[in-house]
Each structure stands twice: as C-alpha cells, then as structure tokens.
Design an enzyme around this catalytic site. Structure first.
Site, mmCIF file in Angstrom:
data_model
loop_
_atom_site.group_PDB
_atom_site.id
_atom_site.type_symbol
_atom_site.label_atom_id
_atom_site.label_comp_id
_atom_site.label_asym_id
_atom_site.label_seq_id
_atom_site.Cartn_x
_atom_site.Cartn_y
_atom_site.Cartn_z
ATOM 1 N N PHE A 165 -3.620 -29.999 31.124
ATOM 2 C CA PHE A 165 -2.876 -30.866 30.587
ATOM 3 C C PHE A 165 -1.299 -30.715 30.396
ATOM 4 C CE2 PHE A 165 -1.385 -33.059 26.638
ATOM 5 C CZ PHE A 165 -1.763 -34.381 27.092
ATOM 6 N N SER A 180 -7.791 -24.751 31.667
ATOM 7 C CA SER A 180 -7.533 -25.623 30.526
ATOM 8 C C SER A 180 -8.334 -27.036 30.515
ATOM 9 C CB SER A 180 -6.188 -25.674 29.967
ATOM 10 O OG SER A 180 -6.028 -26.224 28.937
ATOM 11 N N MET A 181 -7.497 -28.049 30.495
ATOM 12 C CA MET A 181 -8.294 -29.356 30.865
ATOM 13 C C MET A 181 -8.644 -29.283 32.299
ATOM 14 S SD MET A 181 -6.710 -33.294 30.779
ATOM 15 C CE MET A 181 -5.586 -32.972 32.280
ATOM 16 N N ASP A 207 -5.549 -16.735 22.777
ATOM 17 C CA ASP A 207 -4.957 -17.906 23.265
ATOM 18 C C ASP A 207 -4.650 -18.783 22.327
ATOM 19 O OD1 ASP A 207 -4.903 -20.495 24.358
ATOM 20 O OD2 ASP A 207 -6.810 -20.110 25.753
ATOM 21 N N HIS A 241 -3.041 -18.106 27.125
ATOM 22 C CA HIS A 241 -3.781 -19.377 27.979
ATOM 23 C C HIS A 241 -3.380 -19.409 29.327
ATOM 24 C CE1 HIS A 241 -5.620 -23.188 27.623
ATOM 25 N NE2 HIS A 241 -4.622 -23.738 28.345
#
Length: 259
Positions: A31, A99-100, A200, A230
């Site tokens: 994202f 992530s996303m 993170d 992250h």
C-alpha cells in the site's frame, strides 16, 4: 499521469527449456509503495532462471491523490491480470507479497487454490489493531490524507520511493478488503513461507498470527527477521529473503514435478 521511473513494472522471461524457466513468480508491492520495493527481489529470482512479474498496482507510483481514486478491487484485479498473463507462459506460479501485497497474494491463493503453487509473504497485512482505523469511514469524507507510512527501513540511506501521504479513501477500501479476506483464508491450501520483522512500525504481529492460524495449508513456516523493519525487501535481511524464497520455490517446485 507521470509514473516515477523506479515505479515501472519489472518483467523477466524464463528459459522454457529449463525447469526453473517453466516456473513463474509474481511479486506484489504494498500500500502506497511501488515495484521499486520488489524489483531487487524480482531481479534476484530472474537471475536464478525463473520467469518473473512485478506489476504496478493502480494508483501507485504517481501521486497519492491518484491512489485515492482506486480501491481494493482495482489492486486485486491487477494482481489477477498479472497472474493470468504469467500463467500462459509457465507451468506453475508462486506468488510473493509485501505488506498489502501479501494480503493480495493471499486473496489470489484463496480464489485459485488449485493454481497458486506457493506463497512467500513478507510482513503481510490482513488487518490492524489500530483503533483509529474504525474512524476511516467518516474521516475519509473529512480529510483526504494522513502522514505517510513509507520508508520504515532500518538500513541507513535506503529509500522506498513510496507516498509521503496516506490516502484515506484508499485506506478505507483496503481495510474493507482485509475484512472479507480474513473470512476466506481457510481456502488457502498451498505451502506458505512467512517472513515477519521483529520490529515493524507499520503492520502489527496480529496479521501473521491470523494468517498462520487460518490458512488450511499443511506446509507453513514463519521466519523472524531480527535486523529489518517493515520494508524488509530493501532492508538488512533482504538477501536472506531472496535466498530463502528461492530455496522454498525450488523445494516446492520439485515436489510438484515429482507428484
């Protein structure tokens, strides 16, 4: 619409005469990020002989205002299209996500349990414990954006080239997508390798717990990254992720060929 040069998609053809060349790997960024966060990983796998696709998700790599006009359906639709295109040229496809992008990879595996060969997830997101997210349905009509989440990287001097603002309409759509995804994780049956950073500042550990306790896969493994934040694909543990994912793909591909 001007796309940042580092946000362009990455594609690499495999050698169809070799087993690795008949294996495809699709990598999805996260994202407000772009292919820049996944390109090094994709180049490494291409160097190992695999066919590789790193698409640019709609609304990414330009401006956060562009992204505020896109939704979870747009992003998952682009991952679907990239998967189908890659599938035409190879025998099997592994899907990797940050992530996303990890959530989108899980969405793909839930929708195509018989076609996704395996998943490699890096700090994947399927939700959050943040309380302010509950206010997004209202906030998105009052404020267009919040401060960005990009560049959560421990390694000095590394730039993710993500947005400096978080578009709230897009964020609300993402969390709505996660809610549906969580209810369908049981449809994921392929092998899963999950990398999670011990520290993170974007995705909390609850997402990894939900994923590993919900998928139906009999082959799952979680590895903790002690020296990355992250965006671990650009951080100190990037080489470990690259090499570990290649070993995972080689192992699972070998089992598929023998079956």
């Amino acid at each position: 619409m001007t796309v940042h040069p580092l946000a362009e998609p990455f594609l690499a053809d495999g050698d169809p005469s070799s087993p690795r060349g008949r294996t495809g790997v699709l990598l999805s960024h996260g994202f407000t990020g772009s292919p820049a966060s996944m390109k090094g990983w994709g180049e490494y796998l291409a160097g190992q002989g695999y066919a590789v696709s790193v698409p640019r998700l709609p609304g990414h790599g330009t401006t956060w205002r562009d992204m505020n006009t896109t939704t979870w359906a747009d992003w998952s639709g682009e991952v679907d299209r990239a998967f189908e295109t890659l599938s035409h040229h190879v025998d099997s496809v592994f899907v990797c996500g940050l992530s996303m992008g990890g959530g989108l990879a899980l969405r793909l595996a839930a929708d195509r349990p018989d076609r996704v060969a395996g998943l490699v997830l890096v700090n994947p997101a399927v939700g959050t414990n943040r309380k302010d997210v509950k206010m997004l349905p209202v906030l998105k009509h009052l404020v267009p954006s919040f401060p960005g989440i990009a560049n959560d990287i421990k390694k000095p001097g590394i730039e993710e080239h993500g947005y400096s603002r978080t578009p709230l309409r897009a964020a609300d759509s993402m969390f709505r997508g996660y809610k549906v995804l969580r209810s369908e994780l049981g449809r994921v049956t392929c092998p899963v390798l999950l990398y999670r950073s011990a520290e993170d500042h974007v995705v909390d550990p609850s997402s990894a717990r939900i994923i590993l306790s919900s998928v139906s896969s009999s082959d799952t493994r979680e590895e903790i990254l002690e020296n990355s934040y992250h965006v671990a694909t650009l951080d100190n543990d990037a080489e470990r992720i690259f090499e570990g994912s290649a070993a995972f793909i080689e192992r699972v591909s070998g089992a598929i060929r023998r079956s």
